[in-house]
Structure formats: C-alpha cells, structure tokens
Design an enzyme around this catalytic site. Structure first.
Site, PDB file in Angstrom:
ATOM      1  N   TYR A   8       0.812  -1.222   0.000  1.00  0.00           N
ATOM      2  CA  TYR A   8       0.000   0.000   0.000  1.00  0.00           C
ATOM      3  C   TYR A   8       0.844   1.270   0.000  1.00  0.00           C
ATOM      4  O   TYR A   8       0.332   2.343  -0.327  1.00  0.00           O
ATOM      5  CB  TYR A   8      -1.011  -0.009   1.154  1.00  0.00           C
ATOM      6  CG  TYR A   8      -2.193  -0.896   0.818  1.00  0.00           C
ATOM      7  CD1 TYR A   8      -3.119  -0.516  -0.157  1.00  0.00           C
ATOM      8  CD2 TYR A   8      -2.354  -2.144   1.416  1.00  0.00           C
ATOM      9  CE1 TYR A   8      -4.173  -1.337  -0.517  1.00  0.00           C
ATOM     10  CE2 TYR A   8      -3.409  -2.984   1.066  1.00  0.00           C
ATOM     11  CZ  TYR A   8      -4.314  -2.565   0.096  1.00  0.00           C
ATOM     12  OH  TYR A   8      -5.355  -3.385  -0.251  1.00  0.00           O
TER      13      TYR A   8
ATOM     14  N   ASN B  11     -13.918  -6.040   0.659  1.00  0.00           N
ATOM     15  CA  ASN B  11     -14.437  -5.808  -0.690  1.00  0.00           C
ATOM     16  C   ASN B  11     -13.854  -6.775  -1.722  1.00  0.00           C
ATOM     17  O   ASN B  11     -13.768  -6.455  -2.903  1.00  0.00           O
ATOM     18  CB  ASN B  11     -14.227  -4.339  -1.086  1.00  0.00           C
ATOM     19  CG  ASN B  11     -12.777  -3.905  -0.963  1.00  0.00           C
ATOM     20  OD1 ASN B  11     -11.889  -4.742  -0.816  1.00  0.00           O
ATOM     21  ND2 ASN B  11     -12.538  -2.614  -1.036  1.00  0.00           N
TER      22      ASN B  11
HETATM   23  P1  ADP Z   1      -9.093   0.486  -3.544  1.00  0.00           P
HETATM   24  O1  ADP Z   1      -8.840  -0.914  -3.026  1.00  0.00           O
HETATM   25  O2  ADP Z   1     -10.489   0.617  -4.105  1.00  0.00           O
HETATM   26  O3  ADP Z   1      -8.028   0.987  -4.481  1.00  0.00           O
HETATM   27  P2  ADP Z   1      -7.885   2.116  -1.458  1.00  0.00           P
HETATM   28  O4  ADP Z   1      -6.578   1.905  -2.145  1.00  0.00           O
HETATM   29  O5  ADP Z   1      -8.283   3.522  -1.145  1.00  0.00           O
HETATM   30  O6  ADP Z   1      -9.088   1.439  -2.251  1.00  0.00           O
HETATM   31  O7  ADP Z   1      -7.889   1.325  -0.084  1.00  0.00           O
HETATM   32  C1  ADP Z   1      -7.327   0.048   0.018  1.00  0.00           C
HETATM   33  C2  ADP Z   1      -8.244  -0.877   0.802  1.00  0.00           C
HETATM   34  O8  ADP Z   1      -8.347  -0.413   2.139  1.00  0.00           O
HETATM   35  C3  ADP Z   1      -9.684  -0.942   0.308  1.00  0.00           C
HETATM   36  O9  ADP Z   1      -9.871  -1.829  -0.771  1.00  0.00           O
HETATM   37  C4  ADP Z   1     -10.406  -1.382   1.550  1.00  0.00           C
HETATM   38  O10 ADP Z   1     -10.273  -2.786   1.794  1.00  0.00           O
HETATM   39  C5  ADP Z   1      -9.649  -0.651   2.646  1.00  0.00           C
HETATM   40  N1  ADP Z   1     -10.225   0.664   2.984  1.00  0.00           N
HETATM   41  C6  ADP Z   1     -10.096   1.817   2.286  1.00  0.00           C
HETATM   42  N2  ADP Z   1     -10.701   2.836   2.905  1.00  0.00           N
HETATM   43  C7  ADP Z   1     -11.221   2.323   4.055  1.00  0.00           C
HETATM   44  C8  ADP Z   1     -11.953   2.859   5.149  1.00  0.00           C
HETATM   45  N3  ADP Z   1     -12.267   4.129   5.194  1.00  0.00           N
HETATM   46  N4  ADP Z   1     -12.334   2.045   6.156  1.00  0.00           N
HETATM   47  C9  ADP Z   1     -12.007   0.753   6.120  1.00  0.00           C
HETATM   48  N5  ADP Z   1     -11.305   0.170   5.127  1.00  0.00           N
HETATM   49  C10 ADP Z   1     -10.912   0.935   4.113  1.00  0.00           C
HETATM   50 MG    MG Z   2      -5.987   1.376  -4.121  1.00  0.00          MG
END
Ligand code: ADP
Ligand code: MG
Length: 201
Positions: free
Chosen positions: A54, A156
């Site tokens: 991340y 998700n």
């Molecule tokens: P994505 O996976 O859609 O690219 P992000 O990179 O912003 O989303 O976030 C990584 C992962 O962190 C998300 O897929 C989700 O599992 C988790 N996540 C993101 N934002 C939140 C939040 N506000 N509360 C809890 N979990 C979150």
């Molecule tokens: Mg992401």
C-alpha cells in the site's frame, strides 16, 4: 513503447474472496472480458508485505483518507476525523490484520487498458456504493459505517491496481520476472489482429 495490448495490472483476491469460494467467479469476470492471465499464485501475505504494497504510492494515505471522508459527507454522516492521513494510517493497520488471516490469490492480467478495465469491473472501494454489475457491487455488502463500527478494514473481495505505474510497482512486489509468462492466447487474434487474414477456408 510497448503496444497497449501489453498493459498489465495486479489483482489480489483478498481473504474474503477466497473464503467465500469466489475465486473462480472473480477470475471469470476478468477472463471473459478478453484479458489474459499471465501470472497467478496463492500466498499468505506478511504484515510487512501488506505495508509495502500500500505504500508503493506515497500519495495513498492522502487519497484514501480523502475518499473516505468524502464518502461519509456524501451520506450526511460525520467522518471519524477530518485528517485524511491519520484516517488512512488506521486503515493500513486494519488492512494488515485483514490480509494476513487467510491465503490470497495474486494475479497479473494483461491486455489493452487492463488497469482501467479491471478497476471498472471491480467497482468502487465501498461495496455499499459500488455499482451493480461490478464484483464489489454484486458479491458483498460491506460499508465504511459497518467497518468503522467494528474497527476493521472494509471487506471488498479484491485489490486492483489504480494506475499503470502503480501496477508495475505492485507487480514487482508480488512476482519475480520469471513467474510472469509471455504467451499467446488463440482467442486474442479477434481482439487485436488488424487484418483477420486466415480465418476463412
Ligand atoms: P481500492 O482498493 O479501491 O483501491 P484504497 O486503495 O483507497 O481502495 O484502499 C485500500 C483498501 O483499504 C480498500 O480496498 C479497503 O479494503 C480498505 N479501505 C479503504 N478505505 C477504508 C476505510 N475508510 N475504512 C475501512 N477500510 C478501508
Ligand atoms: Mg488502491
């Protein structure tokens, strides 16, 4: 520059995808679009690996925090904090707990617009708001409200790279170069061949 059909993206089926027996269903979504699976492995990530994954994007904290705060406000709710970076730090801690609890399936998908198309099929981050027809919209019911109440990451099903640059960095974190296979799919001709010669007998 490589042809657009060589674009690659990383997909990781998260613990909830594996545990809910959705591996095949998820793979099928990307496969039937015309993308080509060029690498795949099952592994149990370490917390260090999740953090490295991340933080390949130094802007991830700000973007993820901002997106979450906007999500709350769009529903007329008060976010837990107004500081996006602090919020995303908490998210990363919860992601470490979530993604290390079960095997995950990491994959590299290749094809024209692979990054953008995989994101489209995957759907928005919060399943409650993900569009119908997307993986996150069709197969799971989580929300920020629920995950915050319980102090955990939103579940998700899938990770998908956000940009081609992010994809390249993420792929090198999950796969060695020789674990990615260069090969031709018979069915690819109808997607990419210019002249379609040799089909008629
Ligand atoms: P994505 O996976 O859609 O690219 P992000 O990179 O912003 O989303 O976030 C990584 C992962 O962190 C998300 O897929 C989700 O599992 C988790 N996540 C993101 N934002 C939140 C939040 N506000 N509360 C809890 N979990 C979150
Ligand atoms: Mg992401």
């Amino acid at each position: 520059m490589a042809h657009l059909k060589k674009e690659r993206t990383l997909v990781v089926i998260k613990p909830d995808g594996v545990q809910r027996s959705l591996i095949g269903e998820i793979i099928q979504r990307y496969e039937r679009l015309g993308l080509k699976l060029v690498a795949m492995k099952m592994t149990v990530p370490t917390e260090e690996h999740v953090e490295a994954h991340y933080t390949v994007d130094p802007e991830w904290f700000r973007k993820t925090g901002t997106k979450t705060i906007e999500g709350y406000k769009a529903k007329g709710l008060t976010p837990p904090t107004e500081d996006p970076v602090a919020l995303a730090r908490g998210v990363l801690n919860n992601l470490k707990k979530y993604l290390t609890k079960s095997p995950v399936v990491a994959m590299v998908w290749e094809g024209a617009h692979a990054v953008e198309l995989v994101r489209k099929l995957t759907g928005g981050t919060e399943p409650l708001k993900s569009d119908v027809g997307t993986i996150r919209g069709d197969y799971v019911l989580d929300s920020y409200q629920m995950s915050d109440t319980d102090g955990r990451a939103v579940r998700n099903l899938v990770h998908a790279s956000g940009t081609p640059d992010e994809a390249a960095k993420e792929i090198s974190l999950w796969f060695l170069p020789d674990e990615i296979v260069n090969y031709r799919l018979v069915g690819e001709r109808i997607l990419y061949d210019v002249n379609l010669d040799g089909l008629l007998e």
